[in-house]
Design a protein around this motif. Structure first.
Motif, PDB file in Angstrom:
ATOM      1  N   LEU A 275     -23.431 102.834 -36.041  1.00  0.00           N
ATOM      2  CA  LEU A 275     -24.879 102.646 -35.930  1.00  0.00           C
ATOM      3  C   LEU A 275     -25.389 101.674 -37.001  1.00  0.00           C
ATOM      4  O   LEU A 275     -26.259 100.848 -36.724  1.00  0.00           O
ATOM      5  N   MET A 276     -24.854 101.761 -38.218  1.00  0.00           N
ATOM      6  CA  MET A 276     -25.266 100.799 -39.237  1.00  0.00           C
ATOM      7  C   MET A 276     -24.923  99.381 -38.803  1.00  0.00           C
ATOM      8  O   MET A 276     -25.739  98.461 -38.916  1.00  0.00           O
ATOM      9  N   GLY A 277     -23.698  99.181 -38.311  1.00  0.00           N
ATOM     10  CA  GLY A 277     -23.320  97.862 -37.844  1.00  0.00           C
ATOM     11  C   GLY A 277     -24.253  97.355 -36.768  1.00  0.00           C
ATOM     12  O   GLY A 277     -24.701  96.204 -36.805  1.00  0.00           O
ATOM     13  N   THR A 278     -24.571  98.215 -35.806  1.00  0.00           N
ATOM     14  CA  THR A 278     -25.480  97.843 -34.727  1.00  0.00           C
ATOM     15  C   THR A 278     -26.835  97.434 -35.268  1.00  0.00           C
ATOM     16  O   THR A 278     -27.398  96.400 -34.885  1.00  0.00           O
ATOM     17  N   GLN A 279     -27.373  98.242 -36.191  1.00  0.00           N
ATOM     18  CA  GLN A 279     -28.707  97.974 -36.721  1.00  0.00           C
ATOM     19  C   GLN A 279     -28.736  96.710 -37.578  1.00  0.00           C
ATOM     20  O   GLN A 279     -29.796  96.100 -37.744  1.00  0.00           O
ATOM     21  N   CYS A 280     -27.584  96.325 -38.107  1.00  0.00           N
ATOM     22  CA  CYS A 280     -27.494  95.087 -38.887  1.00  0.00           C
ATOM     23  C   CYS A 280     -27.123  93.891 -38.025  1.00  0.00           C
ATOM     24  O   CYS A 280     -26.978  92.773 -38.533  1.00  0.00           O
ATOM     25  N   GLY A 281     -26.941  94.125 -36.723  1.00  0.00           N
ATOM     26  CA  GLY A 281     -26.589  93.030 -35.817  1.00  0.00           C
ATOM     27  C   GLY A 281     -25.145  92.597 -35.905  1.00  0.00           C
ATOM     28  O   GLY A 281     -24.797  91.464 -35.534  1.00  0.00           O
ATOM     29  N   LEU A 282     -24.255  93.494 -36.374  1.00  0.00           N
ATOM     30  CA  LEU A 282     -22.847  93.156 -36.558  1.00  0.00           C
ATOM     31  C   LEU A 282     -22.008  93.690 -35.404  1.00  0.00           C
ATOM     32  O   LEU A 282     -22.283  94.774 -34.881  1.00  0.00           O
ATOM     33  N   PRO A 283     -20.930  92.996 -35.030  1.00  0.00           N
ATOM     34  CA  PRO A 283     -19.946  93.619 -34.148  1.00  0.00           C
ATOM     35  C   PRO A 283     -19.262  94.758 -34.890  1.00  0.00           C
ATOM     36  O   PRO A 283     -19.128  94.720 -36.118  1.00  0.00           O
ATOM     37  N   THR A 284     -18.848  95.773 -34.163  1.00  0.00           N
ATOM     38  CA  THR A 284     -18.284  96.964 -34.782  1.00  0.00           C
ATOM     39  C   THR A 284     -16.939  97.307 -34.158  1.00  0.00           C
ATOM     40  O   THR A 284     -16.706  97.066 -32.972  1.00  0.00           O
ATOM     41  N   LEU A 285     -16.071  97.885 -34.984  1.00  0.00           N
ATOM     42  CA  LEU A 285     -14.727  98.275 -34.549  1.00  0.00           C
ATOM     43  C   LEU A 285     -14.522  99.742 -34.887  1.00  0.00           C
ATOM     44  O   LEU A 285     -14.508 100.125 -36.063  1.00  0.00           O
ATOM     45  N   LEU A 286     -14.401 100.585 -33.871  1.00  0.00           N
ATOM     46  CA  LEU A 286     -14.175 102.012 -34.061  1.00  0.00           C
ATOM     47  C   LEU A 286     -12.690 102.297 -34.141  1.00  0.00           C
ATOM     48  O   LEU A 286     -11.916 101.856 -33.280  1.00  0.00           O
ATOM     49  N   VAL A 287     -12.264 103.056 -35.166  1.00  0.00           N
ATOM     50  CA  VAL A 287     -10.895 103.560 -35.242  1.00  0.00           C
ATOM     51  C   VAL A 287     -10.922 105.046 -34.923  1.00  0.00           C
ATOM     52  O   VAL A 287     -11.895 105.744 -35.230  1.00  0.00           O
ATOM     53  N   LEU A 288      -9.850 105.529 -34.316  1.00  0.00           N
ATOM     54  CA  LEU A 288      -9.823 106.904 -33.804  1.00  0.00           C
ATOM     55  C   LEU A 288      -9.052 107.850 -34.728  1.00  0.00           C
ATOM     56  O   LEU A 288      -8.497 108.837 -34.276  1.00  0.00           O
ATOM     57  N   LEU A 311     -25.013 103.731 -30.468  1.00  0.00           N
ATOM     58  CA  LEU A 311     -23.875 104.362 -31.136  1.00  0.00           C
ATOM     59  C   LEU A 311     -22.529 103.856 -30.615  1.00  0.00           C
ATOM     60  O   LEU A 311     -21.494 104.149 -31.210  1.00  0.00           O
ATOM     61  N   ALA A 312     -22.549 103.139 -29.517  1.00  0.00           N
ATOM     62  CA  ALA A 312     -21.295 102.668 -28.920  1.00  0.00           C
ATOM     63  C   ALA A 312     -20.785 101.443 -29.673  1.00  0.00           C
ATOM     64  O   ALA A 312     -21.543 100.521 -29.970  1.00  0.00           O
ATOM     65  N   PRO A 313     -19.485 101.405 -29.986  1.00  0.00           N
ATOM     66  CA  PRO A 313     -18.925 100.267 -30.729  1.00  0.00           C
ATOM     67  C   PRO A 313     -18.676  99.069 -29.821  1.00  0.00           C
ATOM     68  O   PRO A 313     -18.603  99.192 -28.598  1.00  0.00           O
ATOM     69  N   THR A 314     -18.493  97.928 -30.450  1.00  0.00           N
ATOM     70  CA  THR A 314     -18.112  96.735 -29.704  1.00  0.00           C
ATOM     71  C   THR A 314     -16.651  96.833 -29.262  1.00  0.00           C
ATOM     72  O   THR A 314     -16.310  96.526 -28.114  1.00  0.00           O
ATOM     73  N   TYR A 315     -15.791  97.271 -30.196  1.00  0.00           N
ATOM     74  CA  TYR A 315     -14.351  97.332 -29.952  1.00  0.00           C
ATOM     75  C   TYR A 315     -13.803  98.681 -30.417  1.00  0.00           C
ATOM     76  O   TYR A 315     -14.392  99.359 -31.259  1.00  0.00           O
ATOM     77  N   VAL A 316     -12.629  99.036 -29.900  1.00  0.00           N
ATOM     78  CA  VAL A 316     -11.955 100.285 -30.258  1.00  0.00           C
ATOM     79  C   VAL A 316     -10.469 100.012 -30.443  1.00  0.00           C
ATOM     80  O   VAL A 316      -9.847  99.310 -29.637  1.00  0.00           O
ATOM     81  N   ILE A 317      -9.898 100.573 -31.535  1.00  0.00           N
ATOM     82  CA  ILE A 317      -8.443 100.592 -31.723  1.00  0.00           C
ATOM     83  C   ILE A 317      -8.065 101.992 -32.205  1.00  0.00           C
ATOM     84  O   ILE A 317      -8.918 102.771 -32.635  1.00  0.00           O
ATOM     85  N   ASP A 318      -6.787 102.306 -32.142  1.00  0.00           N
ATOM     86  CA  ASP A 318      -6.353 103.637 -32.559  1.00  0.00           C
ATOM     87  C   ASP A 318      -6.475 103.826 -34.068  1.00  0.00           C
ATOM     88  O   ASP A 318      -6.924 104.871 -34.543  1.00  0.00           O
ATOM     89  N   SER A 319      -6.060 102.833 -34.844  1.00  0.00           N
ATOM     90  CA  SER A 319      -6.155 102.913 -36.308  1.00  0.00           C
ATOM     91  C   SER A 319      -6.168 101.506 -36.873  1.00  0.00           C
ATOM     92  O   SER A 319      -5.841 100.548 -36.166  1.00  0.00           O
ATOM     93  N   ILE A 320      -6.516 101.375 -38.159  1.00  0.00           N
ATOM     94  CA  ILE A 320      -6.549 100.025 -38.722  1.00  0.00           C
ATOM     95  C   ILE A 320      -5.142  99.435 -38.808  1.00  0.00           C
ATOM     96  O   ILE A 320      -4.994  98.220 -38.921  1.00  0.00           O
ATOM     97  N   ALA A 321      -4.123 100.273 -38.713  1.00  0.00           N
ATOM     98  CA  ALA A 321      -2.756  99.753 -38.683  1.00  0.00           C
ATOM     99  C   ALA A 321      -2.526  98.858 -37.468  1.00  0.00           C
ATOM    100  O   ALA A 321      -1.633  97.989 -37.487  1.00  0.00           O
TER     101      ALA A 321
END
Length: 330
Positions: A275-288, A311-321
């Motif tokens: 949500l912070m990323g969204t409100q700042c106009g940034l793309p976001t990456l969710l890790v699970l 609240l929905a992210p731009t992108y999703v990956i399993d982990s930063i690895a």
């Protein structure tokens, strides 16, 4: 960024797509709990990924954490213990590894100073200024470093009996600051509510995280749980310093030469990091690897409620690895 996507696409990325995303990104902003570590343990591959990014020319890495229980130095020390080779460590202040870390213990005094400056512009006569602190030793240290006098602070509050006696209040207190406090108690709430009955007394909290992920899939109550109790008791809403407030990102923008349009926010929580990323106009990456799940992210993306869609992210990956193969091929 050249990758044209909805900020809320919730898109799973392949290695080539991750590589392109990283090429379009100069500054990566990482949450810590649930992204880099879980409790005392580093998440698998986190250190190797961050070190690879830190070695990559043109890439800058910052850590934005709502955890108010450690100072900047404390967070930097933990990152190093977990194998992250932060830049700096020399005699030059601009080379200080702590500068990579923006935590709520550090940002809360900056918020209070800015708020106080705005108040002083409207006052004919400057009044003394103190803060009533419900929080950690790290927060007390940060207030002292910023030159902000306070009462209260870490440790237990003296029991006020039952029914509670009227607490003795410091007339110079102009703000109540709440952060994570292992000694949070009814007595502290009574005193805070007494201060907050004055509408001129500011109410500030570090963050709204309701829970904290620990190693072994344990979850414990977070600052947001304490905040909910105090907001209910005082019938007041706190101004929030940490994510999802934009203030923490604004602290980075003020102190560092970064281009907003080439930043990426990486986190594990939809209601704070994303949500912070969204409100700042940034793309976001969710890790699970932390709090929020893919199903929750997709439900937000598909919602008809505009506020939930944020609240929905731009992108999703399993982990930063998962970033590591893409970094190796930059």
């Amino acid at each position: 960024m050249s990758m044209s996507r909805s900020l809320h696409a919730c898109e799973r990325l392949s290695v080539p797509a991750l590589r392109q995303l990283l090429r379009d990104t100069d500054t990566l902003l990482f949450d810590c709990d649930g992204v880099v570590w879980r409790g005392a343990d580093a998440l698998p591959g986190a250190a190797a990924t961050l070190n690879a990014l830190l070695r990559t020319p043109g890439k800058r890495v910052f850590f934005l954490t709502n955890n108010s229980s450690a100072t900047r130095a404390g967070h930097a020390d933990k990152l190093r213990r977990l194998g992250v080779r932060l830049p700096g460590g020399g005699d030059d202040d601009d080379d200080d590894p702590q500068r990579s870390v923006y935590g709520t213990a550090h940002c809360a005094p900056l918020f209070l100073l800015l708020q106080r400056q705005q108040e002083q512009q409207q006052e004919e006569k400057q009044r003394p200024y103190k803060v009533y602190l419900i929080g950690s030793e790290a927060m007390a240290s940060a207030l002292e470093e910023a030159g902000i006098p306070f009462v209260g602070g870490p440790g237990p509050e003296v029991d006020l009996g039952w029914p509670p006696e009227k607490p003795e209040l410091d007339p110079d207190v102009r703000a109540v600051l709440l952060g994570f406090d292992r000694h949070f108690s009814y007595a502290k709430m009574v005193r805070a509510v007494a201060y907050l009955r004055d509408p001129a007394c500011a109410f500030v909290a570090t963050n709204t995280d309701t829970c904290l992920p620990l190693e072994g899939d344990r979850v414990i109550p977070g600052t947001g749980s304490l905040l909910a109790a105090l907001e209910c008791a005082s019938q007041r809403k706190a101004a929030i310093v940490g994510k999802p407030s934009e203030f923490m990102f604004e602290c980075v923008l003020r102190a560092e030469k970064v281009a907003r349009e080439r930043c990426l926010m990486v986190g594990d929580r939809l209601d704070t990091d994303i949500l912070m990323g969204t409100q700042c106009g940034l793309p976001t990456l969710l890790v699970l690897t932390g709090v929020s799940t893919l199903a929750e992210a997709q439900a937000c993306r598909d919602s008809n409620d505009h506020e939930r869609q944020k609240l929905a992210p731009t992108y999703v990956i399993d982990s930063i690895a998962d970033l590591l193969p893409a970094i190796d091929e930059l």
